[in-house]
Write a protein that holds these residues in place. Structure first.
Motif, mmCIF file in Angstrom:
data_model
loop_
_atom_site.group_PDB
_atom_site.id
_atom_site.type_symbol
_atom_site.label_atom_id
_atom_site.label_comp_id
_atom_site.label_asym_id
_atom_site.label_seq_id
_atom_site.Cartn_x
_atom_site.Cartn_y
_atom_site.Cartn_z
ATOM 1 N N LEU A 27 45.871 34.592 37.140
ATOM 2 C CA LEU A 27 46.987 34.020 37.144
ATOM 3 C C LEU A 27 47.543 33.316 35.921
ATOM 4 N N ALA A 28 48.831 33.591 35.471
ATOM 5 C CA ALA A 28 49.042 32.875 34.035
ATOM 6 C C ALA A 28 49.302 31.210 34.660
ATOM 7 N N VAL A 29 49.452 30.642 33.330
ATOM 8 C CA VAL A 29 49.425 29.236 33.269
ATOM 9 C C VAL A 29 50.217 28.682 34.277
ATOM 10 N N ASP A 30 51.375 28.798 34.453
ATOM 11 C CA ASP A 30 52.318 28.184 35.136
ATOM 12 C C ASP A 30 52.687 29.006 36.467
ATOM 13 N N GLU A 31 51.849 29.943 36.735
ATOM 14 C CA GLU A 31 52.015 30.796 38.083
ATOM 15 C C GLU A 31 51.325 30.293 39.238
ATOM 16 N N ARG A 32 52.108 30.179 40.495
ATOM 17 C CA ARG A 32 51.175 29.604 41.618
ATOM 18 C C ARG A 32 51.768 30.664 42.798
ATOM 19 N N VAL A 33 50.695 30.754 43.740
ATOM 20 C CA VAL A 33 50.897 31.280 45.038
ATOM 21 C C VAL A 33 51.865 30.608 45.777
ATOM 22 N N GLU A 34 52.761 31.504 46.286
ATOM 23 C CA GLU A 34 53.722 30.835 47.305
ATOM 24 C C GLU A 34 53.566 31.382 48.714
ATOM 25 N N LYS A 35 53.152 32.485 48.849
ATOM 26 C CA LYS A 35 53.031 33.012 50.164
ATOM 27 C C LYS A 35 51.835 34.005 50.029
ATOM 28 N N ALA A 36 51.076 34.321 51.127
ATOM 29 C CA ALA A 36 50.066 35.073 51.085
ATOM 30 C C ALA A 36 49.846 35.898 52.472
ATOM 31 N N TYR A 37 49.745 37.059 52.559
ATOM 32 C CA TYR A 37 49.451 37.456 54.085
ATOM 33 C C TYR A 37 48.236 38.799 53.973
ATOM 34 N N ALA A 38 47.484 38.735 55.033
ATOM 35 C CA ALA A 38 46.371 39.576 55.011
ATOM 36 C C ALA A 38 46.690 40.645 56.097
ATOM 37 N N ILE A 39 46.431 41.820 55.759
ATOM 38 C CA ILE A 39 46.396 43.076 56.661
ATOM 39 C C ILE A 39 45.024 43.585 56.744
ATOM 40 N N LEU A 40 44.363 43.510 57.665
ATOM 41 C CA LEU A 40 42.901 43.857 57.710
ATOM 42 C C LEU A 40 42.168 43.232 56.746
ATOM 43 N N ARG A 41 41.624 44.007 55.602
ATOM 44 C CA ARG A 41 41.250 43.475 54.579
ATOM 45 C C ARG A 41 42.036 43.139 53.052
ATOM 46 N N ASP A 42 43.196 43.853 53.338
ATOM 47 C CA ASP A 42 44.091 43.860 52.152
ATOM 48 C C ASP A 42 45.053 42.652 52.159
ATOM 49 N N GLN A 43 45.574 42.360 51.083
ATOM 50 C CA GLN A 43 46.309 41.301 50.921
ATOM 51 C C GLN A 43 47.712 41.373 50.277
ATOM 52 N N ILE A 44 48.756 40.935 50.662
ATOM 53 C CA ILE A 44 50.112 41.136 49.934
ATOM 54 C C ILE A 44 50.247 39.614 49.652
ATOM 55 N N ILE A 45 50.277 39.140 48.210
ATOM 56 C CA ILE A 45 50.516 38.009 48.002
ATOM 57 C C ILE A 45 51.946 37.798 46.924
ATOM 58 N N PHE A 46 52.560 36.625 47.286
ATOM 59 C CA PHE A 46 53.843 36.381 46.673
ATOM 60 C C PHE A 46 53.523 35.072 45.656
ATOM 61 N N THR A 47 53.622 35.251 44.210
ATOM 62 C CA THR A 47 53.522 34.131 43.386
ATOM 63 C C THR A 47 55.117 33.821 42.905
ATOM 64 N N ASN A 48 55.294 32.772 42.070
ATOM 65 C CA ASN A 48 56.559 32.571 41.729
ATOM 66 C C ASN A 48 57.139 33.668 40.590
ATOM 67 N N GLN A 49 56.149 34.357 40.063
ATOM 68 C CA GLN A 49 56.546 35.352 39.090
ATOM 69 C C GLN A 49 56.400 36.835 39.631
ATOM 70 N N ARG A 50 55.463 37.252 40.422
ATOM 71 C CA ARG A 50 55.124 38.579 40.752
ATOM 72 C C ARG A 50 54.709 38.688 42.041
ATOM 73 N N LEU A 51 54.633 39.989 42.300
ATOM 74 C CA LEU A 51 54.102 40.428 43.600
ATOM 75 C C LEU A 51 52.486 41.131 43.195
ATOM 76 N N LEU A 52 51.446 40.496 44.072
ATOM 77 C CA LEU A 52 50.142 40.994 44.034
ATOM 78 C C LEU A 52 49.697 41.707 45.118
ATOM 79 N N LEU A 53 49.174 43.149 44.958
ATOM 80 C CA LEU A 53 48.762 43.552 46.088
ATOM 81 C C LEU A 53 47.253 44.035 45.863
ATOM 82 N N VAL A 54 46.267 43.304 46.803
ATOM 83 C CA VAL A 54 45.045 43.484 46.841
ATOM 84 C C VAL A 54 44.452 44.328 47.724
ATOM 85 N N ASP A 55 43.646 45.527 47.301
ATOM 86 C CA ASP A 55 42.857 46.483 48.031
ATOM 87 C C ASP A 55 41.708 46.219 47.961
#
Length: 124
Positions: A27-55
């Protein structure tokens, strides 16, 4: 019920602070995770700057592919809800520069509505 929801393919909201600690190295210096969802083992993560899709890949899930999508690159998104015979919901995200949309499958309508609302809050 979170583990059971995850096994059934329902998105469950994760603790944002825990995900923040797990992803602290990327994560960038001022970046923070705001919401995160898990689907099976994958994740959808919303930060204040971007969307992260974890497979998560492999038997143990230790290997991960993390796709970073700046919100400004999201051109459009759509969802398909469940029907009488189709029991899966689907979320599609079109990203500038990619030929095909990114798709995720959900097992119920409630969780896809939560993720879709979050996507609207951050991408619009």
């Amino acid at each position: 019920m979170g583990l059971l929801d995850g096994l059934l393919g329902n998105a469950s909201e994760n603790d944002a602070q825990q995900i923040q600690q797990e992803l602290n190295r990327i994560l960038a210096v001022d970046e923070r995770v705001e919401k995160a969802y898990a689907i099976l083992r994958d994740q959808i993560i919303f930060t204040n700057q971007r969307l992260l899709l974890v497979d998560k890949q492999g038997v143990t899930g230790k290997k991960r592919e993390i796709m970073s999508v700046p919100y400004r690159s999201i051109e459009r998104f759509s969802m398909e809800t469940t029907g009488h015979f189709d029991l899966e919901s689907e979320l599609y995200i079109w990203v500038r520069g990619m030929a095909a949309p990114i798709g995720r499958t959900f097992r119920d309508d409630q969780s896809i509505y939560d993720v879709y609302r979050a996507l609207g809050e951050y991408a619009l």
